[in-house]
Design an enzyme around this catalytic site. Sequence first.
Site: not given
Ligand code: MUC
Ligand code: MG
Length: 370
Positions: A21, A165, A196, A324
């Site tokens: 990830h 996302k 993000d 999420e």
């Molecule tokens: C974040 O910064 O949002 C939340 C979902 C993901 O994939 O990473 C996190 C952290």
């Molecule tokens: Mg974030």
Amino acid sequence: MSITVESIACWLVDIPTIRPHKLSMATMGCQTLTIVRMTCAQGVGWGEATTIGGLSYGPESPEAIKSAIETYLSPLLCGQTFSGVAALAAKMNASVKGNTFAKSALETAFLDAQGKALGVPVSALLGGAVCERLPVLWTLASGDTDKDIDEGKRLLAEGRHNTFKLKIGARDLTTDIRHALAIKAALGDDVSIRVDVNQAWDLTTAMKGMSLLQEGGIDLVEQPVAQWDRQGLITLSQRFAVPVLADEAVATSHDGYALANGGFTGAYALKIAKAGGPAQALKLAHVAQAAGVALYGGTMLEGTLGTVASLHAWSTLNLQWGTEMFGPLLLKDDIVVRPLDFSAGQVTLPQGPGLGIEIDTDKLRHYARP
Ligand code: MUC
Ligand code: MG
């Protein structure tokens, strides 16, 4: 009903992820859950504190969370009686600064124990659930555009998620924008795509990036600039039609107040770990509601325990941007007896007393560090 804390035990639990990830600051192949068991005179409660990429996301590492609990917080709480989370938080905050992840695990365990003792779900202790199913997106973050498109198409076909996302910010702007817009084009107009940036851009880069993402039909841009750049975040939220989601910049109700007071117009990502627990995260939510700022249920990629603690809090709110809370789906295994029900872009809030989940102690022992 008052609850007397008798003892607290803590484990570091390492669980591999189903694939790497990739975030702007770390690539995760494994997630470390800090698991807490709070034994009270009235019964047992469980809590979780989980961060991302060791110390690359926030100032508390899994090891530091465990140490803060065992060395400082546990001696403070054991032998004490608390009427509820307000008294518990006051006790912890009087003697321990910061350390919101550690406090979140303890507040969760306390709520679980109190809910079970009263025979009510944790959501009832937090104001009461207004929904039983909550929307859940999925994060496409393999690091490869084609793999992300295949993964997105498969999840759409399975009907598991309808919103995605993307994690950007690790590569140069042109590559990142090409990546995001290729995924948007491949998954189609009906699918909501958000990005993000995890603080990776300076304000100049963010101006350009936001403009290209807006043009390309991206629905939401999360934390494009550094955590400290509150003014930058406010400027971006006022300048672009595509909304800005504040994540790292907004942890507590005080951050939420300061951002809204400065003219921020986007949305806040709530996370129990950033705030110091489910009840503390709701304080931020209520500040946002008062200021007209939209809400989003955020994750630190917790396992089922931390995810459910968050869901109980989010279930008391109207979340304009959904959640999420997919953390358990990113892990190869978990430490609960029954997994959560994720389907049709939603997750079901467990209904039993406390958190409504059962810990699988064999699995806890199997994955815990010796
Ligand atoms: C974040 O910064 O949002 C939340 C979902 C993901 O994939 O990473 C996190 C952290
Ligand atoms: Mg974030």
